[in-house]
Scaffold this active site. Sequence first.
Site, PDB file in Angstrom:
ATOM      1  CB  VAL A 187     -31.455  95.365  23.140  1.00 59.65           C
ATOM      2  CG1 VAL A 187     -32.889  95.074  22.711  1.00 59.65           C
ATOM      3  CG2 VAL A 187     -30.911  96.592  22.419  1.00 59.65           C
ATOM      4  N   PRO A 188     -32.578  94.538  26.538  1.00 56.20           N
ATOM      5  CG  PRO A 188     -34.061  95.429  28.117  1.00 56.20           C
ATOM      6  CD  PRO A 188     -33.294  95.770  26.863  1.00 56.20           C
ATOM      7  CB  CYS A 189     -33.364  89.587  24.806  1.00 50.48           C
ATOM      8  SG  CYS A 189     -31.595  89.292  24.871  1.00 50.48           S
ATOM      9  CG  HIS A 190     -31.623  90.182  30.712  1.00 51.41           C
ATOM     10  ND1 HIS A 190     -31.083  91.177  29.922  1.00 51.41           N
ATOM     11  CD2 HIS A 190     -31.891  90.739  31.913  1.00 51.41           C
ATOM     12  CE1 HIS A 190     -31.020  92.294  30.631  1.00 51.41           C
ATOM     13  NE2 HIS A 190     -31.508  92.056  31.842  1.00 51.41           N
TER      14      HIS A 190
END
Length: 162
Positions: A128-131
């Site tokens: 879950v690409p919070c970056h």
Amino acid sequence: MKLFFKEINSPVGKLKLVATDEALVAILWEKEKLGRVRLDKMGISDKHPILLKTENQLKEYFTGKRKVFDLPLNPMGTSFQQMVWNELRQIPFGETRSYGELATKMGSPKASRAVGAANGKNPISIVVPCHRVIGKNGKLTGFAGGLRSKELLLDLEAKSMR
């Protein structure tokens, strides 16, 4: 709910993968801040099918062979956090969004700080690409895995796009 974990090495350090029998619930950092993600007791499992599938897909991601993850997910959080995490999954590989852009897309343009707080509680980092969320000025901002890891993930995706 019974939890299982497996630790793996990665280009961003040791990661702890956590799953139930049905879904991945967390990917934790080696220097995880205590209390950022609340989980019950876990048992180690090197043969758990979801953990093995996650490990394989992360290896593919880190070598530039995977741009989209195909895993059953069950991140635990509030309804607002769930909405933010669903929005994170919509950010395409190799692209970034600001907290304000996410808030606006969710219909709450003044909620960028709340979006940032929910982003910081994302239990399934990388998948879950919070970056992919950055400050409105384009600068890298806080990240549970550290700014160096965030930079490495964004660079990896940029190189895979070429």
